[in-house]
Design a protein around this motif. Structure first.
Motif, PDB file in Angstrom:
ATOM      1  N   LEU A 261      34.208  74.131  52.355  1.00  0.00           N
ATOM      2  CA  LEU A 261      33.434  75.265  52.870  1.00  0.00           C
ATOM      3  C   LEU A 261      33.988  75.651  54.238  1.00  0.00           C
TER       4      LEU A 261
ATOM      5  N   ASP B  57      24.487  78.342  52.922  1.00  0.00           N
ATOM      6  CA  ASP B  57      25.677  77.790  52.266  1.00  0.00           C
ATOM      7  C   ASP B  57      25.938  76.360  52.726  1.00  0.00           C
ATOM      8  N   GLN B  58      25.716  76.119  54.010  1.00  0.00           N
ATOM      9  CA  GLN B  58      25.973  74.769  54.528  1.00  0.00           C
ATOM     10  C   GLN B  58      24.992  73.752  53.945  1.00  0.00           C
TER      11      GLN B  58
ATOM     12  N   GLN C 259      26.087  72.988  50.451  1.00  0.00           N
ATOM     13  CA  GLN C 259      27.296  72.173  50.504  1.00  0.00           C
ATOM     14  C   GLN C 259      26.951  70.707  50.791  1.00  0.00           C
ATOM     15  N   GLU C 260      26.000  70.503  51.699  1.00  0.00           N
ATOM     16  CA  GLU C 260      25.638  69.118  52.049  1.00  0.00           C
ATOM     17  C   GLU C 260      25.080  68.365  50.849  1.00  0.00           C
TER      18      GLU C 260
END
Lengths: 197, 197
Positions: free
Chosen positions: B79, B87-88, B91-92
């Motif tokens: 990412l 989005d983060q 992603q995590e």
């Protein structure tokens, strides 16, 4: 900041190793790997396979050696492991000149220690160097095995030639040598590595 | 050979990181780098720039952390560092699931220790993790600087956003933080990074 500038110049120069292609084929994506990827993969192997180094082996030193062992290829390029003796002699001279230049970018104390790691890897006298070189030999064999042939088929390499390299693996790690011998036997039985010399 | 088979499965899986492209552009060859190359480059930076870690930092641990820190991207992909918060968060979650699967390929003792390194890097609580993350932030900045813009220009990133990331570098290494701040200033003066937030 002179020291830091020298170090950053070395770091930028090292990055060029991402552009040096090796023979070894990857499966996903299907392309040849480069020497930066190869060096990282070897360092990961040192983490995962450290069990099989002789007792007392300094694995941090093995890792450092693997991280820098191919940096000379920024100037000298990569030579296929089954190249003939004349090509190998030319390559060795080019690599020594590259080691002088590239490690020489670092501040003197670090230049000496990085060059020492590279010489140690080349000379194969310590347990650390022998284990590092065993991993360096094993990694392309694994790639060929998982590919069902790879550069063995591409270059008409036979089982006897691969077993000569396996002797270098066994020299660094008895267990990994045995594993590699079994891999060669299995490749021959499955028909994607030709028997004989 | 069950233990060795698990380790070899992990090694083969790790190799897939060579196929995960990052945003960072290389100059030679001109293409995006992948996460295997990036991880190797960071480990080389730890060797070259270890001087600037706080006294007592265990550099072998930093190196091991850098070698495995991106392995989760085999499943979760990469990412861009300036992605938005939603989005983060996604992603995590994907990365935690990937860590369970990929480190879980190793024998239990090694799975726990590799997962421990990954968690340590993510949590950024130890000197080792903070220094490793400083290098992880610095490397793409160097690439953009040498490219005269790179992803900064491509994504319209401004100096203020880069300086937010520089704070994370300074948190791991005061000297590297200062170096990075000067780099940002120099990029603005040369006109390839826009000032402001």
């Amino acid at each position: 900041m002179r020291r830091l500038e020298q170090q950053m110049t070395f770091v930028a120069e090292a990055g060029l190793l991402k552009g040096v292609l090796r023979q070894t084929m990857l499966t996903r994506p299907a392309r040849r790997e480069n020497s930066a990827e190869h060096s990282w993969h070897l360092a990961v192997m040192a983490l995962a396979l450290g069990d099989y180094a002789p007792p007392g082996t300094d694995l941090a030193r093995v890792t450092a050696m693997l991280l820098v062992h191919d940096l000379v290829e920024v100037d000298a390029g990569d030579l296929f492991v089954y190249a003939d003796a004349a090509d190998q002699a030319r390559q060795e001279a080019a690599e020594r000149a590259a080691a002088d230049r590239i490690f020489g970018l670092l501040p003197a104390d670090q230049a000496a220690s990085a060059r020492g790691l590279w010489d140690e890897f080349e000379e194969r006298r310590t347990a650390e160097a022998r284990f590092a070189r065993a991993l360096d030999r094993l990694q392309p064999m694994l790639a060929n095995y998982y590919l069902g042939g790879g550069t063995w088929q591409e270059h008409g390499v036979r089982a006897g030639q691969v077993l000569d390299k396996v002797a270098l693996i066994a020299d660094g790690s008895a267990a990994l040598g045995e594993f590699a011998r079994e891999l060669v036997g299995s490749a021959v039985r499955q028909g994607f590595l030709s028997p004989g010399q």
